[in-house]
Design an enzyme around this catalytic site. Structure first.
Site, short mmCIF file in Angstrom:
data_model
loop_
_atom_site.label_atom_id
_atom_site.label_comp_id
_atom_site.label_asym_id
_atom_site.label_seq_id
_atom_site.Cartn_x
_atom_site.Cartn_y
_atom_site.Cartn_z
N THR A 64 3.74 2.61 -11.12
CA THR A 64 3.96 2.06 -9.77
C THR A 64 5.40 2.16 -9.33
O THR A 64 5.68 2.22 -8.12
CB THR A 64 3.51 0.59 -9.73
OG1 THR A 64 4.18 -0.13 -10.77
CG2 THR A 64 2.02 0.47 -9.90
N CYS A 65 6.33 2.19 -10.28
CA CYS A 65 7.74 2.31 -9.89
C CYS A 65 8.03 3.66 -9.26
O CYS A 65 8.99 3.80 -8.49
CB CYS A 65 8.65 2.08 -11.10
SG CYS A 65 8.36 3.24 -12.44
#
Length: 887
Positions: free
Chosen positions: A854-855
């Protein structure tokens, strides 16, 4: 009487130390005082009775004297003034003295004699060519006082007679100077003779006429005439009434003029300029009034008066043409006589130009419109179309927008320093720069009000508020303080399209984030959050941060229900998930800090203090929390009530904001506003009942309100006090602490770029479904995948088939946030990416689940062999809710 148990008789003792004699003396003094008051009242009644009798005897005696004088006058000069010659106007003659004494406008015989007197005056003046000697004889200076008195009285008597008999003369009121035989023309021609600018008494006549409210009389005459079946005969000749106005109106601008200062309620601007389409009726007067010095004199006067008092305009009798609308239209039309607007679209060729001639009307009327918009209710505005029709408002918005754009960007007259630093005393100075700045403020405020009404219920396109020629140069300059573009952004942000303002806002936040992104800050702000205690842990750790620490990056490690830290290093994605979950928990109505409206919109719970002892500290925390989400560009699903969003802009809420809180209460208040009967019968008082968690309390809306009954006279005050209590007073502490927390990260000037509805979009994004086509267009591929790969084709078919809810789950699985970027996926940072996972096609690869980083907004997608298999695996991954253990 009951027996007390004591058979003895005891002497009564006054513990105050007073004897019976003293008590008797007090009674005697009180009786004397009452008797004295009674005698005084009787004396006053007798005196009043004598005065009344004397007054009526005086009136009767005056009437008898007038009647007697009228008979003597007719015997001397004739019933139809047939015995009158030019010498009757001399100072030594008793002709005018007697006639002006007994004349009554309601007496038909007197009216006939007045007309004949004015006809003779006109004839004598034309034959001799000398009006001055006709009234004063050989030497005006020796008879000055007497002559001035007579000509003043005669001039007013003419207009008074027409006004009093206007219904009977309604077909003769708008006659031309060529219709010389008509009685009204004769009377007004006589006035014109007396108002000749060359005559020494003209200033005194004008002053006398203004003191006697000539403009009010003229307005009522014109109104009666316009209702008549016969309209004015417009054959190129000037109207007799118009010629009188042409002589009176310009007189105030002359030097050494002794004309009295007129009450603004009876002035030319209030009375004549509020007549609908006045210039069509009086075209000659329009030319005279268009003289810059004259028109600016009246507009300055009106601007100053309206600034001090909103009630200088007359009460409207025509709902189709409100007075202030006529005032604006007539004045703007005058401004156009000398000016041309270079950049106005062809559909509005009548709009005034870029000079003070059009600045002043806007400075006058925008405050009036602002006041009207604050007191009308929704039914009046949308259904009854008050104060203007919606069509007229659409046109007015375009005019005002173009005027403001011309003023602020195309042809600014001065350098702007501050949007709000303009003195309210500007009209006392002849400073174009001050007027320009003031106009910029009041026009922007009025357009902002119109935009609020349009947001409540759309009646025009949102693009009507936007300037047509906003370019990239303006956008880049808008972030630089001190520039014209930055001034526009602060003063009139609606001129700039919403998407452009979002770009400016996100650029400002990105710059702020970069200045607080050091490694030292990164190491300091590490949160350890238990999923089953997310609110308490977040409150304790975030509240401990300094303001600088709050601006810096925050990294989160989640701890699951078993006390085990979840897998994954937070590069930003885990923090996004944390922000979504903490906001959902903190703003949940079950937690007690916020309540829901009937439309499920959130606002601070007025009774929050009954549930949480530290509720104000929590509101400060929640303000910081919301600001942090916006600061980091994270959209959160929190629908706020419009009236509460106003608090983020530090705006005051009014009656028309009440439907966003309590539509039922709003309907009840409007019922009171429309109530035709005696409101006092409803037994309402200036108190309001609060009912929080079963505890009923009463609060006074005014000091002594519990004893103050609501009546027809004070009901409007009651309505606005109730609205203020519910919208502003009840939640003032909660809102204040929330705002303090919010402004730790986002200052007011950045929020002021947006209205409340736009602010909600900034917080939560658009309520529309995800634009999958936009996401696909802005996706990068890696690990052997490309835009034409068969797995990628299957993937997008599956995503498009998902419900809206599952699409949001997928987006959250990959990015940590269930809502797309405000400006589309083109602006997603880092870019959305799909990478091949699991190597070549094999049973081992296709048995794996999709994972994400997700980063980096990265989806790791194994090369599944069928669409069904891909859909099954993907649905399992996004629905597992296993924290970050699957990442």
């Amino acid at each position: 009487m009951f027996f007390s148990g004591d058979p003895s008789t005891r002497k009564r003792v006054d513990l105050g130390g007073r004897s019976t004699k003293e008590g008797d003396a007090r009674k005697l003094l009180e009786q004397t005082r009452i008797e004295r008051s009674r005698r005084l009242l009787h004396k006053q009644q007798n005196s009043a009775s004598l005065k009344i009798q004397k007054f009526f005897r005086g009136r009767r005696a005056m009437a008898v004297e007038r009647s007697k004088l009228r008979r003597n006058f007719c015997e001397t000069y004739g019933d139809n003034c047939q015995n009158v010659d030019r010498h009757c106007f001399d100072p030594d003659s008793s002709f005018l003295r007697q006639f002006l004494f007994f004349f009554k406008a309601q007496n038909s015989g007197d009216f006939v004699m007045l007309v004949e007197t004015c006809r003779l005056l006109r004839d004598f003046a034309h034959s001799s060519g000398d009006v001055l000697s006709l009234f004063s004889g050989l030497d005006y200076s020796t008879e000055l006082s007497l002559v001035d008195f007579r000509v003043k009285k005669l001039a007013f008597t003419c207009i008074e007679a027409i006004h009093y008999n206007r219904e009977r003369l309604r077909d003769q009121l708008l006659v031309t100077t060529e219709e010389a035989s008509i009685s009204t023309a004769i009377l007004m021609d006589a006035m014109s003779l007396l108002l000749d600018p060359k005559l020494p008494w003209v200033c005194k006549i004008v002053s006398h006429l203004q003191k006697r409210n000539i403009f009010k009389l003229v307005k009522e005459i014109v109104t009666t005439a316009k209702e008549a079946a016969r309209g004015p005969t417009m054959n190129g000749s000037i109207l007799s009434l118009e010629r009188v106005l042409v002589l009176v109106v310009p007189h105030v601008g002359r030097e050494l003029c002794c004309c009295a200062v007129v009450d603004p309620r009876w002035s030319f601007s209030s009375m004549i300029l509020t007549i609908p389409f006045i210039w069509k009726l009086f075209p000659t007067l329009k030319v005279v009034f268009a003289n810059p010095s004259l028109s600016q004199h009246y507009i300055h006067q009106m601007a100053f008066c309206i600034q001090k008092d909103n009630h200088v305009l007359p009460v409207d009798t025509n709902t189709e043409f409100p007075g202030y609308a006529c005032l604006l239209g007539n004045t703007l039309e005058i401004a156009n006589v000398n000016q041309k607007w270079s950049s106005m679209p062809s559909v509005l060729p009548y709009l005034p130009a870029d000079a003070p001639g059009w600045l002043l009307p806007l400075a006058v009327f925008c405050p009036v419109y602002k006041h009207m918009l604050m007191i009308v209710d929704s039914e009046e505005f949308y259904e009854r179309e008050k104060p203007l029709s919606l069509q007229d408002i659409r046109l007015l918005i375009i005019i005002l927008k173009q005027a403001l754009w011309q003023l602020l960007w195309v042809n600014p007259l001065t350098q702007h320093n501050s949007a709000k630093s303009v003195s309210n005393d500007l009209f006392k100075k002849n400073d174009v720069g001050l007027i320009q700045n003031r106009v910029g403020v009041v026009v922007a405020e009025l357009l902002s009000q119109f935009q609020d009404w349009n947001n409540r219920q759309q009646f025009t396109s949102s693009s009507d508020f936007q300037a047509d020629t906003v370019n990239e140069y303006l956008i880049t300059q808008a972030v630089v303080e001190g520039t014209r573009a930055n001034y526009i952004l602060m003063q009139a942000p609606f001129l700039i399209p919403f998407t452009s303002r979002v770009k400016i806002f996100t650029t400002q936040l990105a710059t702020a984030r970069q200045s607080h992104g050091s490694e030292e800050t990164f190491a300091r702000n590490l949160f350890r959050i238990r999923r089953d205690h997310i609110l308490d842990d977040a409150y304790n750790q975030m509240s401990a941060l300094s303001e600088d620490g709050l601006r810096g990056p925050i990294r989160v490690t989640f701890v699951n229900e078993l006390g085990v830290e979840e897998a994954g290093i937070d590069g930003g994605g885990i923090f996004k998930d944390f922000m979504e979950k903490i906001t959902l928990a903190a703003f949940d109505v079950q937690y007690g800090l916020f309540k829901e409206t009937a439309d499920h919109m959130l606002y601070p719970n007025p009774g929050s203090g009954m549930i949480h002892g530290q509720h104000l500290q929590f509101f400060h925390f929640l303000g910081s929390l919301l600001a942090k989400a916006m600061f980091e560009g994270i959209l959160v699903d929190i629908p706020f009530a419009t009236f509460f969003l106003s608090k983020l802009k530090q705006k005051y809420n009014y009656l028309n904001d009440l439907p966003s809180l309590d539509p039922e209460l709003y309907r009840h208040l409007i019922f009171l506003k429309r109530y035709k009967g005696d409101i006092s019968d409803l037994e309402l008082y200036f108190v309001i009942v609060n009912n929080e968690y079963g505890e009923r309390t009463e609060e006074e809306l005014l000091p002594g309100g519990k004893d103050m009954r609501v009546t027809n006279k004070n009901v409007i005050t009651f309505i606005h006090l109730v609205s203020n209590h519910r919208l502003n007073f009840q939640i003032r502490q909660q809102s204040s602490h929330f705002l303090r927390g919010f402004q730790q990260l986002i200052p007011k000037e950045r929020i002021d770029m947006f209205n409340e509805h736009e602010l909600q979009v900034l917080i939560s994004g658009s309520g529309d479904s995800l634009d999958i086509d936009d996401l696909r267009k802005n996706t990068n591929y890696g690990g052997g995948y490309n835009v034409g790969h068969y797995v990628i084709d299957m993937f997008w078919e599956v995503i498009k088939s998902f419900s809206s809810e599952n699409q949001k789950k997928f987006l959250k699985f990959v990015t940590g946030c269930s809502r797309g970027p405000l400006l589309g996926f083109k602006y997603l940072e880092p870019a959305f990416c799909i990478q091949r996972a699991g190597g070549s096609v094999s049973n081992e690869a296709v048995d794996r689940l999709p994972t994400s980083a997700t980063c980096m907004n990265l989806l790791k997608l194994p090369p599944y062999q069928s669409k069904e298999q891909l859909e099954t695996k993907l649905m399992y991954a996004i629905s597992a809710e296993a924290g970050f253990d699957l990442s």
